[in-house]
Design an enzyme around this catalytic site. Sequence first.
Site, PDB file in Angstrom:
ATOM      1  N   ARG A 195      88.648   5.408  -8.904  1.00  0.00           N
ATOM      2  CA  ARG A 195      89.722   5.348  -9.895  1.00  0.00           C
ATOM      3  C   ARG A 195      90.296   6.758 -10.140  1.00  0.00           C
ATOM      4  O   ARG A 195      89.574   7.677 -10.480  1.00  0.00           O
ATOM      5  CB  ARG A 195      89.209   4.742 -11.201  1.00  0.00           C
ATOM      6  CG  ARG A 195      88.940   3.256 -11.086  1.00  0.00           C
ATOM      7  CD  ARG A 195      88.396   2.666 -12.383  1.00  0.00           C
ATOM      8  NE  ARG A 195      86.994   2.988 -12.605  1.00  0.00           N
ATOM      9  CZ  ARG A 195      86.271   2.506 -13.619  1.00  0.00           C
ATOM     10  NH1 ARG A 195      86.824   1.708 -14.497  1.00  0.00           N
ATOM     11  NH2 ARG A 195      84.999   2.835 -13.743  1.00  0.00           N
TER      12      ARG A 195
ATOM     13  N   ALA B 134      86.314  26.053  -9.750  1.00  0.00           N
ATOM     14  CA  ALA B 134      87.724  25.840  -9.374  1.00  0.00           C
ATOM     15  C   ALA B 134      87.789  24.904  -8.174  1.00  0.00           C
ATOM     16  O   ALA B 134      86.860  24.846  -7.372  1.00  0.00           O
ATOM     17  CB  ALA B 134      88.363  27.182  -9.035  1.00  0.00           C
TER      18      ALA B 134
ATOM     19  N   VAL C  83      79.448   1.322 -17.391  1.00  0.00           N
ATOM     20  CA  VAL C  83      78.802   1.608 -18.673  1.00  0.00           C
ATOM     21  C   VAL C  83      77.901   0.453 -19.115  1.00  0.00           C
ATOM     22  O   VAL C  83      76.739   0.652 -19.470  1.00  0.00           O
ATOM     23  CB  VAL C  83      79.872   1.917 -19.752  1.00  0.00           C
ATOM     24  CG1 VAL C  83      79.265   1.930 -21.146  1.00  0.00           C
ATOM     25  CG2 VAL C  83      80.527   3.257 -19.456  1.00  0.00           C
TER      26      VAL C  83
ATOM     27  N   GLY D 271      89.580  14.093 -11.958  1.00  0.00           N
ATOM     28  CA  GLY D 271      90.131  12.747 -11.788  1.00  0.00           C
ATOM     29  C   GLY D 271      89.119  11.765 -12.350  1.00  0.00           C
ATOM     30  O   GLY D 271      88.386  12.095 -13.278  1.00  0.00           O
TER      31      GLY D 271
ATOM     32  N   LYS E 122      83.971  11.926  -7.507  1.00  0.00           N
ATOM     33  CA  LYS E 122      82.862  12.875  -7.587  1.00  0.00           C
ATOM     34  C   LYS E 122      81.727  12.330  -6.721  1.00  0.00           C
ATOM     35  O   LYS E 122      81.780  11.155  -6.317  1.00  0.00           O
ATOM     36  CB  LYS E 122      82.410  13.071  -9.041  1.00  0.00           C
ATOM     37  CG  LYS E 122      81.821  11.812  -9.658  1.00  0.00           C
ATOM     38  CD  LYS E 122      81.571  11.956 -11.129  1.00  0.00           C
ATOM     39  CE  LYS E 122      80.409  12.863 -11.402  1.00  0.00           C
ATOM     40  NZ  LYS E 122      79.909  12.753 -12.782  1.00  0.00           N
TER      41      LYS E 122
ATOM     42  N   CYS F 150      87.848   8.346 -16.411  1.00  0.00           N
ATOM     43  CA  CYS F 150      87.851   8.714 -17.837  1.00  0.00           C
ATOM     44  C   CYS F 150      88.825   9.834 -18.200  1.00  0.00           C
ATOM     45  O   CYS F 150      89.704   9.621 -19.031  1.00  0.00           O
ATOM     46  CB  CYS F 150      86.438   9.095 -18.277  1.00  0.00           C
ATOM     47  SG  CYS F 150      85.335   7.689 -18.308  1.00  0.00           S
TER      48      CYS F 150
ATOM     49  N   LYS G 177      84.541  11.362 -28.807  1.00  0.00           N
ATOM     50  CA  LYS G 177      84.593  11.039 -27.380  1.00  0.00           C
ATOM     51  C   LYS G 177      85.843  11.650 -26.729  1.00  0.00           C
ATOM     52  O   LYS G 177      85.776  12.285 -25.675  1.00  0.00           O
ATOM     53  CB  LYS G 177      84.580   9.512 -27.207  1.00  0.00           C
ATOM     54  CG  LYS G 177      84.740   9.043 -25.785  1.00  0.00           C
ATOM     55  CD  LYS G 177      83.595   9.478 -24.892  1.00  0.00           C
ATOM     56  CE  LYS G 177      83.938   9.264 -23.429  1.00  0.00           C
ATOM     57  NZ  LYS G 177      82.953   9.845 -22.545  1.00  0.00           N
TER      58      LYS G 177
HETATM   59  N1  LIG Z   1      82.706   4.926 -16.336  1.00  0.00           N
HETATM   60  C1  LIG Z   1      82.326   5.955 -17.049  1.00  0.00           C
HETATM   61  O1  LIG Z   1      81.829   6.957 -16.525  1.00  0.00           O
HETATM   62  C2  LIG Z   1      82.483   5.941 -18.538  1.00  0.00           C
HETATM   63  C3  LIG Z   1      81.837   6.928 -19.319  1.00  0.00           C
HETATM   64  C4  LIG Z   1      82.001   6.903 -20.702  1.00  0.00           C
HETATM   65  C5  LIG Z   1      82.798   5.933 -21.294  1.00  0.00           C
HETATM   66  N2  LIG Z   1      83.428   5.003 -20.523  1.00  0.00           N
HETATM   67  C6  LIG Z   1      84.229   3.967 -21.182  1.00  0.00           C
HETATM   68  O2  LIG Z   1      83.502   2.746 -21.162  1.00  0.00           O
HETATM   69  C7  LIG Z   1      84.391   1.640 -21.019  1.00  0.00           C
HETATM   70  C8  LIG Z   1      83.992   0.816 -19.816  1.00  0.00           C
HETATM   71  O3  LIG Z   1      84.145   1.603 -18.659  1.00  0.00           O
HETATM   72  P1  LIG Z   1      83.568   1.168 -17.241  1.00  0.00           P
HETATM   73  O4  LIG Z   1      83.800   2.296 -16.321  1.00  0.00           O
HETATM   74  O5  LIG Z   1      82.192   0.643 -17.420  1.00  0.00           O
HETATM   75  O6  LIG Z   1      84.567  -0.043 -16.900  1.00  0.00           O
HETATM   76  P2  LIG Z   1      84.417  -1.127 -15.728  1.00  0.00           P
HETATM   77  O7  LIG Z   1      85.790  -1.497 -15.354  1.00  0.00           O
HETATM   78  O8  LIG Z   1      83.465  -0.640 -14.691  1.00  0.00           O
HETATM   79  O9  LIG Z   1      83.699  -2.378 -16.441  1.00  0.00           O
HETATM   80  C9  LIG Z   1      84.329  -3.191 -17.383  1.00  0.00           C
HETATM   81  C10 LIG Z   1      83.789  -4.599 -17.223  1.00  0.00           C
HETATM   82  O10 LIG Z   1      84.283  -5.411 -18.294  1.00  0.00           O
HETATM   83  C11 LIG Z   1      84.498  -6.717 -17.788  1.00  0.00           C
HETATM   84  N3  LIG Z   1      85.374  -7.462 -18.696  1.00  0.00           N
HETATM   85  C12 LIG Z   1      86.711  -7.334 -18.888  1.00  0.00           C
HETATM   86  N4  LIG Z   1      87.135  -8.238 -19.795  1.00  0.00           N
HETATM   87  C13 LIG Z   1      86.057  -8.942 -20.197  1.00  0.00           C
HETATM   88  C14 LIG Z   1      85.860 -10.012 -21.097  1.00  0.00           C
HETATM   89  N5  LIG Z   1      86.871 -10.524 -21.799  1.00  0.00           N
HETATM   90  N6  LIG Z   1      84.611 -10.520 -21.237  1.00  0.00           N
HETATM   91  C15 LIG Z   1      83.584  -9.994 -20.541  1.00  0.00           C
HETATM   92  N7  LIG Z   1      83.712  -8.993 -19.661  1.00  0.00           N
HETATM   93  C16 LIG Z   1      84.928  -8.457 -19.484  1.00  0.00           C
HETATM   94  C17 LIG Z   1      85.081  -6.478 -16.392  1.00  0.00           C
HETATM   95  O11 LIG Z   1      84.949  -7.601 -15.567  1.00  0.00           O
HETATM   96  C18 LIG Z   1      84.223  -5.289 -15.925  1.00  0.00           C
HETATM   97  O12 LIG Z   1      83.075  -5.726 -15.222  1.00  0.00           O
HETATM   98  C19 LIG Z   1      85.796   2.238 -20.921  1.00  0.00           C
HETATM   99  O13 LIG Z   1      86.374   2.243 -22.188  1.00  0.00           O
HETATM  100  C20 LIG Z   1      85.532   3.650 -20.469  1.00  0.00           C
HETATM  101  O14 LIG Z   1      86.540   4.549 -20.874  1.00  0.00           O
HETATM  102  C21 LIG Z   1      83.277   4.973 -19.158  1.00  0.00           C
END
Ligand SMILES: NC(=O)c1ccc[n+]([C@@H]2O[C@H](COP(=O)([O-])OP(=O)(O)OC[C@H]3O[C@@H](n4cnc5c(N)ncnc54)[C@H](O)[C@@H]3O)[C@@H](O)[C@H]2O)c1
Length: 468
Positions: free
Chosen positions: A365, A290, A11, A295, A358, A298, A242
């Site tokens: 994950r 179907a 994100v 998975g 996907k 999220c 969300k």
């Molecule tokens: N991946 C998706 O498709 C998606 C879609 C919508 C919402 N989200 C939400 O967005 C959020 C992030 O998801 P993601 O998939 O990008 O996660 P991710 O694990 O890919 O990225 C998170 C990043 O945060 C960093 N991080 C952790 N602690 C930190 C700190 N203290 N300081 C700085 N950086 C730090 C990690 O090193 C990592 O690079 C989650 O809450 C998720 O539910 C994800």
Amino acid sequence: MHVAVVGAGYVGLVTGACLAHLGNSVICVDNNPAKIEGLQRGRLPIYEPGLEELVREETAAGRLYFTTDLGLGIRTSEVVFIAVGTPALPSGEPDLRYMEAVAQEIGQHLDERYRVIVNKSTVPIGSGDWVRMLIVDGAAEVAKQRLSSREVGRDPEARSLTLELSPWTPQFDVVSNPEFLREGSAIQDTFYPDRIVIGSNSPRAIEIMRQLYEPILSRQQGLGGDPVPLLVTDLASAEMIKYAANAFLATKISFINEMANICERTGADITQVAEGIGLDKRIGRAFLNAGIGWGGSCFPKDLAALIQTAADYGYEAKLLRATVEVNREQRQRLVEKLQQALKVLKGKTIGLLGLTFKPHTDDLRDAPSLTLIEQLHRLGAKVKAYDPIVSASGMREGLAHVVVETDVFRLAQDCDALVLVTEWPEFLSLDYRRIAELMRRPLLIDGRNCLDREAVRQAGITLMGVGW
Ligand SMILES: NC(=O)c1ccc[n+]([C@@H]2O[C@H](COP(=O)([O-])OP(=O)(O)OC[C@H]3O[C@@H](n4cnc5c(N)ncnc54)[C@H](O)[C@@H]3O)[C@@H](O)[C@H]2O)c1
């Protein structure tokens, strides 16, 4: 605008690169030094179509920077996005420790200038106020340390008076801006979203967020298409939107999988049924495929978190529990199909087409493939897999019980069955004749109902699907 994005994952990185592309100066902060060092050298920690090019372009243009120094990010920015991970704890509750650490640290770095702190991570209802509290606490901690290090004397009364009279309180608002991007089409989803949601009761923060998103909202800077709706809500409602969106989508998939299971028993064909109900505008065709079930990073954790939140407030989310249960069993159904066709699985070789949750992502994950691998391994089968991204990247974390092959023909060699787990486009047009020749037994289970049944059968393969 000057923007900081904390958390350079799926994100954060996409958000940062896209906002830079719209002309903002963006600094991406991550506490993983290897990740940041790689990004500074143009190496991406994740695979997302188009992202590497976009990051390279924006870095070269001087609009996108990477650092591990959160203080630098805060000092140089007026809008600070928090996009750190919120994975599920074993209890189902989200693990908010990354969020907590970042919020406290933000507080420690705030100065007298006003900032908008944006929650982009998916966080439980009420987290906006919690983040505000942590930021204030972080700021107060630093103010205390500064005052105590100055010459205010040893007299405790004088010290507490000085603290009370301290003229500085951090100037900021916390906004919820839930993210709806999908891995695999994340850049497209960011530039062409269905809507942008801002949760806040601060007119000042809302106006800054509106300005930041203006090029997307009113299709400027070469972005075509219709204007994008901006929905402004209170904080809690934005957070809930969300969860409710993901809960609905996951429920729609579990619904069609339940229909598929009934179809299998009654002789109906779920693909025709899905077509028939999907043409109803009130229902819509999307998310009616179907298969092996949902998975990813999220849906599983967001459903678990919402069920837990409901329970915390004295409500049992029965529909959501059923959604999760149908999905859990759906993964098991593919193993049952293999057992039906091959009887004993011990000593058999099963090949998986696809590993990621996907297509067009490298994200493993909570991928259904992982459950399948564990179950087949437990039953004594040898499991092999080919995935266009995982095979090429050499990633092997979490893949202890599977042999990852470098191409699809090596995968097919001596397999008693293949299971299509991820609907990568290249699987739609494989040389199934050659695959049939290489297999010990030409059996294929289409776990995504995406293959051309006639073509695969004509290649001499026994094909089974989900719900027909
Ligand atoms: N991946 C998706 O498709 C998606 C879609 C919508 C919402 N989200 C939400 O967005 C959020 C992030 O998801 P993601 O998939 O990008 O996660 P991710 O694990 O890919 O990225 C998170 C990043 O945060 C960093 N991080 C952790 N602690 C930190 C700190 N203290 N300081 C700085 N950086 C730090 C990690 O090193 C990592 O690079 C989650 O809450 C998720 O539910 C994800």
